[in-house]
Design an enzyme around this catalytic site. Structure first.
Site, PDB file in Angstrom:
ATOM      1  N   ARG A  19       0.816  -1.212   0.000  1.00  0.00           N
ATOM      2  CA  ARG A  19       0.000   0.000   0.000  1.00  0.00           C
ATOM      3  C   ARG A  19       0.852   1.266   0.000  1.00  0.00           C
ATOM      4  NH1 ARG A  19      -5.317   0.196   3.703  1.00  0.00           N
ATOM      5  NH2 ARG A  19      -5.134  -2.013   3.155  1.00  0.00           N
ATOM      6  N   SER A  20       2.020   1.206   0.602  1.00  0.00           N
ATOM      7  CA  SER A  20       2.899   2.379   0.578  1.00  0.00           C
ATOM      8  C   SER A  20       3.348   2.707  -0.841  1.00  0.00           C
ATOM      9  CB  SER A  20       4.124   2.151   1.469  1.00  0.00           C
ATOM     10  OG  SER A  20       3.762   2.130   2.827  1.00  0.00           O
TER      11      SER A  20
END
Length: 535
Positions: free
Chosen positions: A267-268
């Site tokens: 997700r980063s």
């Protein structure tokens, strides 16, 4: 003089002031479990909700997993160990065990009450998840059947104190007009977390009201740095069903694959890409038609906005964004002093998202699972303790009232405050990827805004609720960033770009207190698990 109020749904409300043993603020899962548990002790209970108990809030519109684990030693051990590292070893087994026990017991009660849990091929009920609408309809019915007074559309705006104890609350009657006052022997805050009106599914009523009310009477907070929870969402809708994105791959506008991007570990990468360009997704890992059908049955509301636009998410590319869910999917909240879910203020208890989830999640949580179990267990713990505390004291109707001193506004627009707060908490390069410089600059702006509007009251009832919500969001943002500046490391969901690693010397919790000046202190955590992991 105290006069009984009529039950919600009757023709009108007969009075604006009543007395009870336990007042529960919030009508989500935590509030409902608290009210039911308090009433089982023969306490007179009133539950007030900003919206309609049973249909407002994050759970009512969602399907959610539950941290439901049978009392098998090996299964329990695996369940407790599963997130300890992810949460930065800030959780405690002394909390996990009773939460698992109470959740197991309470979910089994749901089955006894008639909740339609699905069955597997062997005919066994699968009690690891619930559908929000059915769950909350059942909980509302159980609350009413327990003889509890439900006051819908009665947002609480202020706790009442007397001689250092919380003795009730006051608020607004959104439909009937005017104000209400409930004198109570104890109060359970279960008003949810704060998602800053980001349009995350079911979360726009969750504006941090309980944090502000608690802090105003002296309650402490903890874990507020673990508040940078963002959910993957279609750019055109508020559906934040991140679980289904396990079946997605993520792409640039030219449909080239973004390597490493994912709904969990990656997700980063999505967040960093969004700093410079749009991101698109497609559920192209779902595989067979059978799997796709299962996904549609499991999360039907995920697909509604796609179907309305003629988009097939399994084959078509669609733009996504990261939508802030703040403390609703973070872990921060009011600090609990023990398993009775008491706060540092006598007579005040906290449950669900209103209370820090650090004891079972440390610095990382997410949607459902542990959150659902926390709401069930802490709701029950808080309700029972609040009833016991109240019934041992003088009748609540004998209490006087003490209110927080505020000042009138001078042309303040709540919408402008909300927008100003959102401008500080929504940007990924402030709240997701944190640095000393960005956090400091943001907090300076938020502090200046608080000086102007933090203690103000509305000039008329029309703006009163909006102003209090704006102030609660502002207070929550200041708590978040004050704690985030103090934790000079990366731990759990708290990411410091300038301190990218975990620092063993900061294996502690950050406890906040105050409003105009927010003080920060450290609280030790049992180092046993952390030391074992390091070895």
């Amino acid at each position: 003089m105290s006069v009984p109020l009529q039950q919600s749904g009757e023709a009108s409300v007969a009075a604006v002031e009543i007395g009870c043993d336990v007042l529960v603020i919030g009508g989500g899962p935590a509030g409902c479990w608290a009210a039911i548990e308090a009433a089982s002790s023969n306490a007179k209970v009133v539950l007030v909700d900003k919206g309609y108990c049973g249909s407002s809030g994050a759970t009512a519109s969602a399907g959610t997993q539950i941290w439901y684990v049978p009392p098998d030693p090996a299964e329990r051990e695996a369940a407790m160990a599963s997130r300890e590292a992810m949460g930065g070893y800030l959780s405690e087994r002394s909390w996990m065990v009773p939460v698992l026990d109470k959740t197991f017991e309470s979910v089994n009660r749901l089955a006894d009450w008639g909740y339609p849990f699905p069955r597997n091929d062997d005919g066994e009920e699968q009690r690891i998840s619930v559908q929000g609408p059915e769950y909350m309809r059942l909980m509302r019915r159980r609350v009413r059947n327990a003889g509890i007074t439900i006051l819908d559309h009665h947002p609480a705006t202020q706790l009442l104190i007397l001689e250092g104890r919380v003795v009730g609350a006051s608020g607004l009657r959104r439909q009937a007009g005017g104000h209400w006052v409930v004198n109570a022997g104890a109060v359970v805050l279960a008003a949810g977390g704060c998602a800053f009106m980001s349009k995350a599914l079911g979360c726009d009523v969750l504006t941090g009201d309980g944090y502000l009310m608690g802090a105003e009477v002296g309650a402490e907070l903890s874990g507020m740095e673990f508040s940078s929870a963002y959910a993957i969402s279609p750019a055109f809708a508020s559906i934040t069903k991140t679980a289904l994105y396990r079946f997605a791959q993520f792409y640039r506008k030219d449909h080239s694959l973004i390597e490493g991007a994912g709904s969990a570990r990656g997700r980063s990468i999505i967040a960093r890409t969004l700093l410079s360009e749009p991101v698109f997704a497609r559920l192209d890992l779902a595989g067979t038609d059978e799997v796709k059908a299962i996904l549609r049955r499991a999360q039907p509301n995920f697909f509604v906005p796609f179907d309305r636009r003629g988009i097939n998410p399994f084959t078509d590319f669609f733009e996504v964004k990261l939508r802030l869910e703040g403390t609703v999917r973070g872990t921060g909240g009011l600090r609990l002093t023990g398993l009775d879910c008491s706060t540092t203020v006598p007579g005040l208890y906290a449950a669900g998202d209103n209370a820090t989830r650090e004891p079972i999640c440390g610095g990382f949580t997410g949607g459902g699972s542990h959150n659902a179990a926390w709401a069930i267990a802490t709701g029950a713990f808080a309700g029972a303790a609040a009833a016991s505390y109240s019934l041992q004291r003088v009748s609540a109707t004998d209490f006087g009232l003490a209110c927080i001193a505020l000042s009138e506004t001078k042309g303040i627009d709540p919408a402008e405050i909300i927008k100003a707060v959102q401008n500080e908490v929504f940007p990924l390069d402030i709240n997701y990827f944190r640095t000393h410089s960005t956090l400091s600059a943001s907090l300076k702006r938020l502090d200046a805004l608080w000086e102007n509007v933090g203690r103000a009251t509305a000039l008329n009832e029309d703006h009163s609720l909006k102003l209090r919500q704006a102030q609660a969001m502002l207070a929550t943002a200041r708590f978040m960033y004050r704690a985030a500046l103090s934790r000079t490391e990366t731990r759990g969901m708290h990411r410091r770009e300038d301190y990218p690693t975990q620092n063993p010397a900061q294996h502690h919790r950050l406890i906040l207190s105050g409003l105009d000046h927010i003080a920060v202190r450290h609280e030790a955590v049992d180092p046993g698990v952390y030391k074992q992991a390091a070895e």
